[in-house]
Design a protein around this motif. Structure first.
Motif, mmCIF file in Angstrom:
data_model
loop_
_atom_site.group_PDB
_atom_site.id
_atom_site.type_symbol
_atom_site.label_atom_id
_atom_site.label_comp_id
_atom_site.label_asym_id
_atom_site.label_seq_id
_atom_site.Cartn_x
_atom_site.Cartn_y
_atom_site.Cartn_z
ATOM 1 N N GLY A 15 0.533 -0.901 0.175
ATOM 2 C CA GLY A 15 -0.322 -0.030 -0.021
ATOM 3 C C GLY A 15 0.836 1.871 0.422
ATOM 4 N N GLY A 16 2.031 1.774 -0.387
ATOM 5 C CA GLY A 16 2.595 3.034 -0.800
ATOM 6 C C GLY A 16 2.226 2.797 -2.515
ATOM 7 N N ALA A 17 2.853 4.053 -2.530
ATOM 8 C CA ALA A 17 2.138 5.063 -3.635
ATOM 9 C C ALA A 17 1.597 4.344 -4.771
ATOM 10 N N ALA A 18 3.071 3.266 -5.036
ATOM 11 C CA ALA A 18 2.498 2.578 -6.013
ATOM 12 C C ALA A 18 1.302 2.084 -6.305
ATOM 13 N N GLY A 19 1.130 0.614 -4.945
ATOM 14 C CA GLY A 19 0.068 0.055 -4.755
ATOM 15 C C GLY A 19 -1.581 1.224 -5.563
ATOM 16 N N LEU A 20 -1.113 1.971 -4.771
ATOM 17 C CA LEU A 20 -2.825 3.030 -3.774
ATOM 18 C C LEU A 20 -3.106 3.851 -4.851
ATOM 19 N N LEU A 26 -7.955 1.006 -10.675
ATOM 20 C CA LEU A 26 -8.583 0.114 -10.448
ATOM 21 C C LEU A 26 -9.866 0.628 -9.783
ATOM 22 N N ALA A 27 -10.395 1.343 -9.040
ATOM 23 C CA ALA A 27 -11.822 1.168 -8.292
ATOM 24 C C ALA A 27 -12.065 2.325 -9.395
ATOM 25 N N VAL A 33 -11.808 -3.634 -5.908
ATOM 26 C CA VAL A 33 -9.975 -3.820 -5.063
ATOM 27 C C VAL A 33 -9.609 -3.719 -3.581
ATOM 28 N N LEU A 34 -8.912 -4.659 -2.771
ATOM 29 C CA LEU A 34 -8.315 -4.846 -2.260
ATOM 30 C C LEU A 34 -6.953 -4.543 -2.079
ATOM 31 N N VAL A 35 -6.660 -3.154 -1.525
ATOM 32 C CA VAL A 35 -5.275 -3.303 -0.781
ATOM 33 C C VAL A 35 -4.695 -3.350 0.243
ATOM 34 N N ILE A 36 -3.928 -4.683 0.564
ATOM 35 C CA ILE A 36 -3.608 -4.958 1.997
ATOM 36 C C ILE A 36 -2.487 -4.335 2.441
ATOM 37 N N ASP A 37 -1.538 -4.042 3.342
ATOM 38 C CA ASP A 37 -0.612 -2.785 4.043
ATOM 39 C C ASP A 37 0.063 -3.841 4.705
ATOM 40 N N ALA A 38 1.300 -4.427 4.992
ATOM 41 C CA ALA A 38 2.184 -4.464 5.983
ATOM 42 C C ALA A 38 2.450 -3.753 6.507
ATOM 43 N N GLY A 39 2.379 -1.609 6.469
ATOM 44 C CA GLY A 39 3.076 -0.875 7.206
ATOM 45 C C GLY A 39 4.009 -0.618 6.777
ATOM 46 N N ALA A 65 -1.406 8.387 4.043
ATOM 47 C CA ALA A 65 -3.251 8.303 4.608
ATOM 48 C C ALA A 65 -4.286 9.319 3.119
ATOM 49 N N VAL A 66 -3.246 10.059 2.411
ATOM 50 C CA VAL A 66 -4.541 10.886 1.128
ATOM 51 C C VAL A 66 -4.257 9.764 0.208
ATOM 52 N N GLY A 67 -4.205 8.618 0.205
ATOM 53 C CA GLY A 67 -3.797 7.779 -1.037
ATOM 54 C C GLY A 67 -4.894 6.850 -0.714
ATOM 55 N N ARG A 68 -5.146 6.633 0.671
ATOM 56 C CA ARG A 68 -5.825 6.034 1.007
ATOM 57 C C ARG A 68 -7.349 6.165 0.782
#
Length: 198
Positions: A15-20, A26-27, A33-39, A65-68
C-alpha cells in the motif's frame, strides 16, 4: 486458517504510492479492489517524498493517508496486514494473511517495493533516509552543491557516483567493501573529477 468468502476482482499487495495509485485506477474502473498493506514503506524515514507530482516534500505517511482516502472514495477497500502466502486454485488466487484470514481474487497487483540491505556500518541505519541517502533522483535536490560521499559496497558504486556528480561538484567514492575498480571505471571517475579513497 480462517476461511472467508471475501472475493475481489483485484487484490493489491503493498500500500505505498505504487499500490495505491494502481488501486485508484482500478477502483475508478469500477473493479472490486482490496489493498493489503503491512505498513513498512521503504521511505518511512525520509522527511518527504520527492519527484512525485503535486506532492513534492510531503511526509511519506501523509501521502499514504491521502492515497488511502482516495482509494476508499472510489469504493476500494484497505486492510492492514501482512501477506504470508499466495496460492492459486484454478483461475482464482488465494491470499493468506498473517492473522489467519484469507481472501481470493481474480488478479493480483504486487507492489511490495524494495527492502534496503544496509552495510553493517555503525550509525548508518539511524541516518538512512535523512542524510545517508540512496537515490540521487529522490534526494539530490536537497543536497545539491554539498560534498557527497558514496559508500562503495559493490559494482554499482561507480554508477552511483557518476549519477550523484550531477548534483555536486564534490563527490568522493569511499571504496568500503567494493572490489578495486578497473582501469575503465577509474578513468570514468577521474574524467568527472570524482576522487576515490581506498
Amino acid at each position: 486458517m480462517q476461511q472467508t468468502d471475501m472475493h475481489y476482482e483485484v487484490v493489491v499487495v503493498g500500500g505505498g504510492a505504487a499500490g495505491l495509485s494502481g488501486a485508484v485506477v482500478l477502483a475508478r474502473a469500477r473493479r472490486r479492489v482490496l489493498v493489503i498493506d503491512a505498513g513498512r514503506p521503504r521511505n518511512a524515514r525520509a522527511e518527504g517524498v520527492h519527484s512525485y507530482l503535486t506532492r513534492d516534500g510531503m511526509p511519506p505517511g501523509e501521502l499514504v493517508a491521502v492515497g488511502r482516502e482516495e482509494v476508499r472514495g472510489y469504493g476500494g477497500a484497505i486492510r492492514d496486514g501482512e501477506v504470508v502466502r499466495i496460492g492459486r486454485d484454478g483461475e482464482v488466487f488465494t491470499v493468506a494473511l498473517a492473522d489467519g484470514t484469507r481472501v481470493s481474487a481474480d488478479r493480483l497487483l504486487v507492489t511490495t517495493g524494495l527492502v534496503d540491505e544496509l552495510p553493517p556500518v555503525p550509525g548508518l541505519a539511524e541516518r538512512f533516509g535523512r542524510d545517508a541517502l540512496h537515490c540521487p533522483y529522490c534526494h539530490g535536490w536537497e543536497v545539491r552543491g554539498e560534498p557527497i560521499a558514496v559508500l562503495a559496497t559493490g559494482p554499482m558504486a561507480v554508477h552511483q557516483a557518476l549519477l550523484w556528480r550531477q548534483w555536486s561538484e564534490t563527490v568522493t567514492v569511499l571504496r568500503h567493501t567494493a572490489a578495486p575498480f578497473g582501469a575503465e571505471d577509474a578513468e570514468r571517475l577521474a574524467a568527472r573529477g570524482i576522487a576515490v579513497v581506498d
